[in-house]
Design a protein around this motif. Structure first.
Motif, short mmCIF file in Angstrom:
data_model
loop_
_atom_site.label_atom_id
_atom_site.label_comp_id
_atom_site.label_asym_id
_atom_site.label_seq_id
_atom_site.Cartn_x
_atom_site.Cartn_y
_atom_site.Cartn_z
N GLY A 87 0.85 -1.19 0.00
CA GLY A 87 0.00 0.00 0.00
C GLY A 87 0.88 1.24 0.00
N ARG A 88 0.31 2.37 0.33
CA ARG A 88 1.09 3.61 0.33
C ARG A 88 2.15 3.62 1.42
NH1 ARG A 88 1.65 8.55 2.46
NH2 ARG A 88 0.11 8.31 4.09
N THR A 89 1.77 3.14 2.63
CA THR A 89 2.70 3.18 3.76
C THR A 89 2.93 1.82 4.40
OG1 THR A 89 0.92 3.61 5.36
CG2 THR A 89 1.98 5.54 4.34
N SER A 90 2.28 0.77 3.89
CA SER A 90 2.38 -0.53 4.56
C SER A 90 2.43 -1.68 3.57
CB SER A 90 1.19 -0.73 5.50
OG SER A 90 -0.01 -0.82 4.76
N VAL A 91 2.87 -2.81 4.10
CA VAL A 91 2.87 -4.05 3.34
C VAL A 91 2.51 -5.18 4.29
CG1 VAL A 91 5.37 -4.45 3.62
CG2 VAL A 91 4.16 -5.50 1.69
N MET A 92 1.64 -6.06 3.84
CA MET A 92 1.25 -7.22 4.63
C MET A 92 2.25 -8.33 4.38
SD MET A 92 -1.06 -7.88 6.80
CE MET A 92 -1.22 -9.35 7.76
N THR A 93 2.68 -8.99 5.44
CA THR A 93 3.62 -10.11 5.31
C THR A 93 3.03 -11.35 5.96
OG1 THR A 93 4.81 -9.42 7.32
CG2 THR A 93 5.68 -8.64 5.20
N TRP A 94 3.41 -12.50 5.41
CA TRP A 94 2.98 -13.79 5.94
C TRP A 94 4.21 -14.67 6.09
CZ3 TRP A 94 0.35 -11.23 2.08
CH2 TRP A 94 -0.96 -10.86 2.39
N TYR A 95 4.11 -15.64 7.00
CA TYR A 95 5.24 -16.50 7.33
C TYR A 95 4.80 -17.95 7.38
CZ TYR A 95 6.67 -11.90 8.74
OH TYR A 95 6.93 -10.56 8.73
N GLY A 109 2.11 -17.51 10.15
CA GLY A 109 1.84 -16.25 10.82
C GLY A 109 1.67 -15.12 9.82
N ALA A 110 1.39 -13.94 10.38
CA ALA A 110 1.21 -12.75 9.57
C ALA A 110 1.58 -11.53 10.39
CB ALA A 110 -0.24 -12.64 9.10
N ALA A 111 1.99 -10.48 9.70
CA ALA A 111 2.28 -9.20 10.36
C ALA A 111 2.11 -8.09 9.33
CB ALA A 111 3.69 -9.17 10.93
N LYS A 112 1.46 -7.02 9.75
CA LYS A 112 1.36 -5.83 8.91
C LYS A 112 2.49 -4.90 9.29
CE LYS A 112 -1.79 -2.56 6.88
NZ LYS A 112 -3.19 -2.12 6.83
N THR A 113 3.32 -4.59 8.29
CA THR A 113 4.48 -3.73 8.49
C THR A 113 4.17 -2.35 7.92
OG1 THR A 113 5.94 -5.65 8.30
CG2 THR A 113 6.96 -3.48 8.04
N VAL A 114 4.31 -1.34 8.76
CA VAL A 114 4.09 0.05 8.35
C VAL A 114 5.42 0.77 8.40
CG1 VAL A 114 2.96 2.23 8.96
CG2 VAL A 114 1.72 0.07 9.20
N TRP A 115 5.70 1.57 7.36
CA TRP A 115 6.90 2.40 7.36
C TRP A 115 6.59 3.65 8.16
CZ3 TRP A 115 10.66 -0.49 5.75
CH2 TRP A 115 11.94 0.06 5.65
N MET A 116 7.48 4.01 9.07
CA MET A 116 7.20 5.10 9.99
C MET A 116 8.32 6.14 9.98
SD MET A 116 6.58 4.87 14.11
CE MET A 116 8.30 4.72 14.56
#
Length: 139
Positions: A87-95, A109-116
């Protein structure tokens, strides 16, 4: 895992004796550390430092894990990391977590990573290098 997710990183980690709990298998909290380590390695491989001293960087706004089968010491875990369309500021990741030498899936698993922006604490646009993960259909 979401359809269309792209495999972006694979790593191996040794299970340490101290990773186990009183039940004799890897403690549930350690799976999140395995996923975190894979994520940090991937980000650093992309050319970014994971450090609060950097102007911008990744943070996790949610994380989950489904424990499918216990992992025991000694073992080497294999973590496969996938990403969805950024997305504009984030990417969804899965494991996916496997034990080396075994095709069985032990955890996912999963984690939503946001650039800050580390100065303001507000979200910032994803770097072009991360956004570019999906520019090339080959993966």
């Amino acid at each position: 895992m979401k359809e269309g997710a792209k495999l972006i990183y694979t790593t191996r980690m040794s299970v340490r004796w101290g990773d186990m709990d009183a039940y004799g298998h890897v403690n549930n909290t350690v799976y999140f550390r395995y996923f975190e380590q894979a994520r940090c390695e991937w980000i650093e491989q992309m050319g970014f430092r994971v450090s609060p001293e950097e102007p911008t960087g990744p943070v996790i706004i949610n994380a989950s894990c489904t424990f499918l089968s216990p992992v025991n010491y000694p073992a080497t875990v294999l973590i496969k990391m996938y990403a969805g369309e950024p997305g504009r500021t984030s990417v969804m990741t899965w494991y996916e977590l496997f034990v080396e030498g075994d095709e069985k899936l032990y955890a996912e698993g999963a984690a939503k990573t946001v650039w800050m922006d580390n100065r303001t604490g507000k979200s910032a646009p994803l770097p072009d290098a991360i956004r570019g993960l999906f520019d090339n259909a080959a993966g």
